[in-house]
Design a protein around this motif. Structure first.
Motif, PDB file in Angstrom:
ATOM      1  N   UNK A  29      -2.146  23.627  -1.784  1.00 41.99           N
ATOM      2  CA  UNK A  29      -2.083  22.314  -1.159  1.00 41.99           C
ATOM      3  C   UNK A  29      -1.531  21.275  -2.132  1.00 41.99           C
ATOM      4  N   UNK A  30      -0.512  20.572  -1.724  1.00 39.10           N
ATOM      5  CA  UNK A  30       0.080  19.501  -2.526  1.00 39.10           C
ATOM      6  C   UNK A  30      -0.108  18.170  -1.799  1.00 39.10           C
ATOM      7  N   UNK A  31      -0.437  17.141  -2.563  1.00 37.94           N
ATOM      8  CA  UNK A  31      -0.567  15.795  -2.008  1.00 37.94           C
ATOM      9  C   UNK A  31       0.591  14.954  -2.531  1.00 37.94           C
ATOM     10  N   UNK A  32       1.333  14.332  -1.587  1.00 40.78           N
ATOM     11  CA  UNK A  32       2.479  13.506  -1.920  1.00 40.78           C
ATOM     12  C   UNK A  32       2.121  12.056  -1.612  1.00 40.78           C
TER      13      UNK A  32
ATOM     14  N   UNK B  39       9.697  16.999  -6.141  1.00 40.80           N
ATOM     15  CA  UNK B  39      10.125  15.741  -6.763  1.00 40.80           C
ATOM     16  C   UNK B  39      11.618  15.504  -6.558  1.00 40.80           C
ATOM     17  N   UNK B  40      12.414  16.553  -6.618  1.00 37.85           N
ATOM     18  CA  UNK B  40      13.858  16.393  -6.530  1.00 37.85           C
ATOM     19  C   UNK B  40      14.330  16.124  -5.099  1.00 37.85           C
ATOM     20  N   UNK B  41      13.532  16.531  -4.107  1.00 40.87           N
ATOM     21  CA  UNK B  41      14.017  16.418  -2.720  1.00 40.87           C
ATOM     22  C   UNK B  41      13.325  15.322  -1.915  1.00 40.87           C
ATOM     23  N   UNK B  42      12.199  14.799  -2.422  1.00 47.23           N
ATOM     24  CA  UNK B  42      11.424  13.852  -1.609  1.00 47.23           C
ATOM     25  C   UNK B  42      12.096  12.497  -1.480  1.00 47.23           C
TER      26      UNK B  42
ATOM     27  N   UNK C 103       6.066   8.521  -5.136  1.00 45.14           N
ATOM     28  CA  UNK C 103       5.452   7.934  -6.342  1.00 45.14           C
ATOM     29  C   UNK C 103       4.751   8.988  -7.179  1.00 45.14           C
ATOM     30  N   UNK C 104       4.084   9.953  -6.510  1.00 46.45           N
ATOM     31  CA  UNK C 104       3.346  10.967  -7.259  1.00 46.45           C
ATOM     32  C   UNK C 104       3.199  12.202  -6.402  1.00 46.45           C
ATOM     33  N   UNK C 105       3.065  13.358  -7.084  1.00 48.11           N
ATOM     34  CA  UNK C 105       2.801  14.615  -6.414  1.00 48.11           C
ATOM     35  C   UNK C 105       1.902  15.442  -7.322  1.00 48.11           C
ATOM     36  N   UNK C 106       0.879  16.088  -6.714  1.00 50.36           N
ATOM     37  CA  UNK C 106      -0.014  16.914  -7.528  1.00 50.36           C
ATOM     38  C   UNK C 106      -0.723  17.919  -6.622  1.00 50.36           C
ATOM     39  N   UNK C 107      -1.000  19.119  -7.136  1.00 50.07           N
ATOM     40  CA  UNK C 107      -1.727  20.124  -6.342  1.00 50.07           C
ATOM     41  C   UNK C 107      -3.195  19.753  -6.243  1.00 50.07           C
TER      42      UNK C 107
ATOM     43  N   UNK D 218       0.826  -1.213   0.000  1.00 58.00           N
ATOM     44  CA  UNK D 218       0.000   0.000   0.000  1.00 58.00           C
ATOM     45  C   UNK D 218       0.859   1.262   0.000  1.00 58.00           C
ATOM     46  N   UNK D 219       0.185   2.364  -0.398  1.00 59.55           N
ATOM     47  CA  UNK D 219       0.856   3.668  -0.409  1.00 59.55           C
ATOM     48  C   UNK D 219       0.484   4.444   0.851  1.00 59.55           C
ATOM     49  N   UNK D 220       1.271   5.480   1.113  1.00 63.07           N
ATOM     50  CA  UNK D 220       0.998   6.393   2.222  1.00 63.07           C
ATOM     51  C   UNK D 220       1.021   7.806   1.663  1.00 63.07           C
ATOM     52  N   UNK D 221      -0.027   8.587   1.978  1.00 62.57           N
ATOM     53  CA  UNK D 221      -0.133   9.930   1.418  1.00 62.57           C
ATOM     54  C   UNK D 221       0.058  10.977   2.516  1.00 62.57           C
ATOM     55  N   UNK D 222       0.644  12.127   2.148  1.00 66.99           N
ATOM     56  CA  UNK D 222       0.853  13.237   3.076  1.00 66.99           C
ATOM     57  C   UNK D 222       0.487  14.520   2.346  1.00 66.99           C
TER      58      UNK D 222
END
Length: 798
Positions: free
Chosen positions: A761-764, A732-735, A740-744, A708-712
């Motif tokens: 707000x960004x979801x990682x 993306x460069x520092x995480x 796996x994905x990032x989007x506003x 499973x994934x974990x979102x923050x």
């Protein structure tokens, strides 16, 4: 092609089965039979009768009252209108109670006051030909009352064979016999003619010029006639043909004329070689020349019609004038008649294209032209000449006194190589070379060495359609029988030839429009007059006398057709060719295009409410999807390309490829289409298709995740001067590798947010391929991201 079953049996004594069983066998061999006609079924009650007296009808000038002996012991009175009825002659007679073809039942009748107890018949009334000009006069001696069907051997069946244009060898009884015989050509025998004897036709070989029994012959146009055989027969007696010959011709639907002409027609239907007989006394010189006509020359053919010739028409001429249209029809000025005693027989090989061109221009199709247009056997000509000479001598007397064979361009057989392994690959069954050779030999092919590979196969002259190896494979399959091969489909490769790129383009186009619910249309390639349109030489109508330059107008006419039938929802597309004049005036230039039209509801009816109508944005969305098929494709507002004339101003889009306009679309102007008041707006698009679909590479596929994934979620205060895209890049460069994905997902500006900034707000989403991600993993990554954002862009967590 009409085939007589009895005639076929005389050629193949080993032939077994009924006419209908033979028809089934021929169908499996690639020569389907359209109809099997039982010639004697409807004339069983017809008798042979002798007319003993003919007198004028007292009340009608065109009728005659005949006394008929039908073998009943009492004379019968019959009223007849035929001009050729004569006392003492024999005719077919249908007595009262008999039924003729078509269901006509003969009854006692009174014609203009005179009783008529039966009917004297013509060939057409008996279903034996097209002649209705007079009674069918019988040559020979039969007792009155004899069954007409039995006496003339009409217990026969006619097979109407559907012969394709490439199988010209099937336009003869021998050609069909070779296919139908169990042993192929080895079982075919040419029967002797009744009353005939051996006749020798020793044709002297020559090139363009020769001589036979004092007749000079020359070929002035070798391209139009590469071979010409002729024979001279002196001392013939022209008369009606013996009944066996006349019966053979009637069985295939021909009208007997006289013994000489009937002999040429008999051999034509037996061997497939057209022949012609000239009255030698009517030939000036005597001489025969194969030449072209003089432009504007007139010529009267055997049917009595005067025809105007062109310089391209191939003719047969004597020393002074034309005497026949080569390969089409002879002339009245050299016709064989009752007074003919000497004949010159023609057996020629004429160019198929020349004969076809002349025949079609004159509107004159004959048994001869039909065969020359498809090709005759150049190797079988000597046999045909010898056969017709022997038949004429048998039925008309005389003797062959000379013959010549002008052959300036000798025929050479084509040799084709055939690999047994190729046969196995195509047919799915491995066949030894000996079996392949035997199958081909049965239908006239000759194999040099059955043990060699590849096999070298010599193609007979009567099979000009066999040009390559795959043609021979088909012959093997036909002869062996298609039902002898396994039904299971083995592995195969459809073709070794690369597919044309345009095929892939068309497939992609169809995929797009089928997804959108469109139906593919096929409209005619003709259109009314238009700018830069190519005119048709022979248009079907004046309204559509040009080749189309666009596709959309044809589809719009289909929309009007649907509207006229009450259909409101229409979605049609077409992939087709448009035409433009060539720069050099040659063959028109072709261009492959796509066009589509649509109108009506955007979805099917539903209880939840009416569907919204298709609109400009549907057109834009469809064009956007079509643009992906073009190199650097894009859509922008502007002109509708070739559709500007039919679309409304302000509702147009242009389709671009590499910066150039290649298509467009828009709402159709209401003035350009005949639409009822209830119809919705009609939209149209058209585009010139690319030569190939852009090659899209780099697409990667991955297995579905196991863990499973974990979102923050991070709410960030971003300075107004910093683009959100820069923020996403820094994330993306520092995480780290677990991101796996990032989007506003949220944007806010206002109360509670410092001036000069905005809240984004960004979801990682984090995931590991080999384990479950822990909160500690996510916390560490989030900390790295926040530090990097503040250092690079002054972005802080809200």
């Amino acid at each position: 092609m009409n085939i007589s079953y009895r005639w076929l049996k005389s050629l193949v004594p080993t032939l077994e089965g009924s006419p209908r069983e033979l028809a089934e066998r021929l169908a499996m061999l690639g020569a389907p039979v359209d109809e099997v006609v039982d010639l004697g079924a409807e004339i069983g009650g017809v008798l042979i009768a002798r007319v003993t007296e003919v007198r004028p009808h007292p009340n009608a000038d065109k009728l005659r009252v005949c006394t008929v002996d039908a073998g009943t012991g009492e004379p019968l009175q019959v009223v007849c209108g035929a001009p050729n009825v004569e006392a003492g002659r024999l005719y077919p007679f249908a007595p009262v109670g008999a039924t003729l073809p078509g269901g006509l039942q003969i009854k006692t009748a009174r014609l203009r006051g005179e009783a008529s107890e039966g009917m004297l018949c013509s060939a057409r009334e008996l279903g034996l030909g097209r002649d209705h000009a007079g009674l069918m006069t019988l040559a020979g001696e039969w007792a009155p009352g004899t069954s007409f069907r039995d006496a003339l051997g009409l217990d026969d069946a006619r097979l109407v064979v559907d012969v394709t244009p490439n199988r010209s060898e099937l336009l003869s009884h021998v050609g069909i016999a070779r296919e139908a015989a169990p042993g192929g050509r080895a079982d075919v025998r040419l029967p002797d003619f009744p009353g005939g004897s051996a006749v020798s036709v020793d044709a002297k070989p020559a090139a363009e010029n020769g001589e036979a029994a004092g007749v000079r012959l020359s070929i002035e146009d070798v391209d139009g006639c590469p071979r010409y055989l002729a024979a001279v027969i002196r001392g013939v007696r022209v008369a009606p043909s013996p009944e066996w010959l006349a019966t053979r011709l009637r069985a295939v639907g021909l009208r007997p004329i006289n013994n000489v002409v009937d002999s040429t027609n008999y051999v034509l239907h037996e061997l497939g070689q057209p022949l012609h007989a000239f009255d030698l006394a009517k030939l000036a010189g005597p001489e025969i020349r194969v030449c072209r006509a003089a432009a504007g020359e007139t010529f009267v053919t055997l049917d009595g019609v005067e025809r105007t010739l062109e310089a391209t028409d191939l003719m047969i001429a004597d020393g002074e004038r034309s005497v026949a249209i080569a390969g089409v029809m002879g002339g009245q000025n050299s016709e064989v008649g009752d007074g003919t005693t000497d004949v010159l027989l023609e057996c020629a090989l004429f160019d198929a294209r020349s004969v076809r061109k002349t025949s079609r221009r004159l509107g004159l199709s004959t048994d001869a032209s039909y065969r020359f247009e498809r090709g005759v056997d150049p190797e079988g000509m000597p046999l045909a000449l010898a056969r017709v000479a022997a038949l004429i001598v048998a039925v008309a007397g005389g003797a062959v006194v000379g013959a010549v064979d002008l052959n300036p361009r000798p025929f050479r057989r084509r040799v084709v190589e055939l690999r047994p392994e190729r046969v196995a690959k195509v047919l799915g069954v491995a066949l030894p070379g000996a079996e392949i050779a035997a199958l081909l030999d049965a239908i006239g092919f000759e194999v040099e060495d059955a043990g060699a590979s590849p096999l070298r196969v010599s193609v007979p002259g009567y099979r000009p359609d066999v040009e390559g190896e795959i043609d021979l494979v088909e012959e093997v399959a036909r002869r062996r029988g298609y039902d002898s091969f396994p039904e299971a489909l083995g592995p195969f490769r459809p073709t070794e030839i690369p597919q044309d790129p345009s095929v892939a383009v068309e497939r992609k186009v169809r995929d797009v429009f089928l997804r959108w619910g469109f139906l593919e249309a096929r409209t005619a390639a003709f259109s009314p007059v238009a700018e830069n349109a190519v005119p048709l030489l022979n248009p079907l109508s004046q309204e559509e006398g040009f080749l189309r330059t666009t596709l959309a107008p044809g589809l719009l006419r289909r929309v009007e057709h649907n509207f006229a039938h009450g259909v409101r929802d229409v979605r049609l597309f077409q992939v087709g060719t448009v035409f433009f004049p060539a720069a050099d005036g040659g063959v028109p230039r072709e261009e492959l295009r796509l066009a589509a039209v649509f109108s009506g509801a955007s979805r099917p009816p539903h209880w939840s409410g009416p569907a919204p109508a298709l609109d400009t944005w549907d057109l834009k969305g469809l064009l956007d999807e079509v643009a992906r098929l073009f190199p650097a494709g894009s859509v922008q507002p502007g002109g509708a390309w070739d559709l500007d004339a039919v679309t409304a101003e302000g509702e147009r889009f242009a389709l671009l490829s590499d910066g150039s306009v290649v298509g467009g679309g828009g709402a159709v102007d209401a003035k350009s289409i005949d639409a009822p008041a209830w119809a919705g707006t009609v939209y149209a698009l058209e585009a010139r298709l690319p030569e190939r679909v852009p090659d899209v590479r780099g697409v990667k596929y991955a297995a579905l995740p196991t863990f499973p994934a974990s979102e923050r979620d991070l709410a960030l205060l971003v300075p107004d001067s910093v683009p959100s895209a820069d923020v996403e890049t820094a994330v993306r460069e520092s995480a780290g590798a677990l991101l796996e994905a990032v989007f506003p997902f949220d944007l806010y500006a206002g109360k509670g947010v410092p001036e000069g900034t905005r809240s984004v707000g960004f979801r990682l989403r984090f995931r590991a391929a080999d384990r479950t991600v822990t909160d500690a993993d996510v916390d560490q990554a989030a900390d790295r991201v926040l530090r990097a954002l503040e250092e690079r862009h002054g972005v802080r967590r809200r």
